[in-house]
Scaffold this motif. Structure first.
Motif, PDB file in Angstrom:
ATOM      1  N   ASP A 195     -54.426  25.281 -59.529  1.00  0.00           N
ATOM      2  CA  ASP A 195     -53.186  25.023 -60.254  1.00  0.00           C
ATOM      3  C   ASP A 195     -53.302  25.691 -61.611  1.00  0.00           C
ATOM      4  O   ASP A 195     -53.994  25.203 -62.498  1.00  0.00           O
ATOM      5  N   ARG A 246     -43.863  25.887 -59.527  1.00  0.00           N
ATOM      6  CA  ARG A 246     -44.572  24.664 -59.937  1.00  0.00           C
ATOM      7  C   ARG A 246     -44.022  24.134 -61.256  1.00  0.00           C
ATOM      8  O   ARG A 246     -43.794  22.929 -61.419  1.00  0.00           O
ATOM      9  N   PRO A 297     -43.743  26.597 -52.992  1.00  0.00           N
ATOM     10  CA  PRO A 297     -44.541  27.727 -53.486  1.00  0.00           C
ATOM     11  C   PRO A 297     -44.684  28.792 -52.395  1.00  0.00           C
ATOM     12  O   PRO A 297     -45.174  28.490 -51.305  1.00  0.00           O
TER      13      PRO A 297
END
Length: 396
Positions: free
Chosen positions: A6, A228, A246
């Motif tokens: 992330d 995100r 995504p």
């Protein structure tokens, strides 16, 4: 691209309460995190994971193609050539035949990202469309549309731009590559924000697959970051599903062909064989192709790139093994090689060229196909923009 990483170390809930100095620090940390993610996406370990995931996706497509939606496309800067066909077009047709819903963007707005004008863009748009249809794209199964005809897609740029920073964009591999290609001329705002426009292209239709080569994997990371970040800042109240899935890369084993002069194949260099060329013109172009002084033909891309490129072209066109073709030619020399390549290319592309001539001659049909694709893209883009405005509490 690393699917487990992330890169958005981003906390929108606390961002509004930070002081100016704290915001600056957070922004710098943000940019560094994204820069690390983009760099990590090129690492050997990350690429290995991407390869494994792509292979898994291929199996999942065979099990249930309806789970996937693909977005891909081209800039209308000239006619498509054999490099495009063997590199991307053929793979798009295969995905379509496997039942994957496909969107193909003719990126007319991106023509002016690094150019002073659009050139004969209308002619090129319809030429591109004719190439798609000739190669086997079915407008009943695939949505083909143009940037400039879908206002809601382009409007997504505004909220998306608020989710990225200037320094982040300048470090983006897409921007760097495009800027280097301009020869050092000042960068336009459209070129700087190219990755954000690219993200809007992908996310407006909620595509979850983007076919790319291994060297293009980092280019997709910015769209994943934006997806995100938007969800973190404006996501659904129930948090059950993200607004934007995504997108993942679908690696294609695309053949890499050189131009007839032995350098990178490029429309601007005039070293290509276009899809629309007739058999005689193809023969003349191939007759001038670069080889070397060794009469014995071998397939050795590392040491004999020009000769091997022609052997590969013959192999791709005939569906045969390049080593086998090289062995058959033996000491026949460059002349025999060029004859073999010419015959293979002209035979393979004869039906495609016939189909292209047919559709290119029917301007009304081309206009109908594009109008239908633009209508479909507009319906989806408008629905997505409505969803975005609702999430941002901007419905009045």
């Amino acid at each position: 691209m690393t699917t487990e990483t992330d890169p958005t170390a981003y906390d929108p809930s606390s961002h509004t309460e930070q002081s100016t100095s704290e915001q600056s620090t957070a922004t710098a940390e943000d940019d560094a995190a994204v820069g690390d993610a983009l760099a990590a996406s090129t690492s050997d370990a990350s690429l290995a994971r991407t390869i494994l995931r792509s292979a898994q996706i291929e199996k999942e497509i065979d099990q249930d193609a309806s789970r996937f939606r693909v977005l891909t496309g081209d800039r209308p800067t000239g006619n498509l050539h054999l490099g495009h066909y063997f590199g991307t077009l053929r793979n798009r047709v295969l995905l379509q035949q496997r039942g994957v819903e496909t969107f193909i963007l003719i990126a007319d707005y991106q023509v002016i990202a690094d150019r002073d004008g659009v050139g004969p863009i209308k002619e090129r748009v319809y030429s591109l469309l004719a190439d798609y249809l000739a190669a086997g794209m079915d407008p009943e199964a695939t949505t083909i549309f143009t940037h400039s005809s879908v206002p809601a897609l382009n409007q997504l740029m505004l909220p998306f731009l608020s989710l990225v920073t200037d320094s982040e964009l300048r470090r983006n591999p897409t921007v760097k590559a495009e800027f280097e290609a301009t020869g050092g001329r000042p960068m336009s705002g459209l070129l700087l924000t190219y990755p954000v426009h690219q993200a809007a292209d992908i996310l407006f239709c909620k595509a979850n697959l983007v076919p790319v080569g291994k060297d293009q994997v980092p280019h997709l990371e910015q769209a994943r970051v934006i997806a995100r970040r938007f969800d973190e800042r404006y996501g659904r109240s129930d948090a059950s599903t993200p607004i934007f899935p995504p997108p993942e890369p679908l690696l294609s084993e695309a053949a890499s062909l050189l131009g007839t002069d032995g350098t990178k194949m490029s429309k601007s260099k005039g070293n290509t064989i276009e899809l629309g060329m007739d058999a005689d013109t193809t023969a003349k172009v191939l007759k001038k192709a670069v080889t070397d002084a060794d009469r014995t033909i071998t397939y050795d891309p590392a040491n004999r790139p020009e000769v091997s490129n022609l052997v590969l072209l013959a192999a791709l066109s005939s569906g045969r093994d390049p080593q086998e073709i090289a062995a058959e030619i033996g000491d026949g020399g460059g002349g025999t090689l060029k004859k073999v390549v010419t015959e293979a290319v002209n035979e393979h592309f004869a039906p495609i060229r016939a189909r292209r001539a047919e559709v290119a001659a029917d301007q009304g049909y081309l206009e109908q196909v594009l109008a239908r694709g633009n209508e479909r893209a507009n319906e989806i883009a408008t629905a997505t923009l409505d969803e975005v405005r609702t999430a941002m509490q901007m419905t009045y």
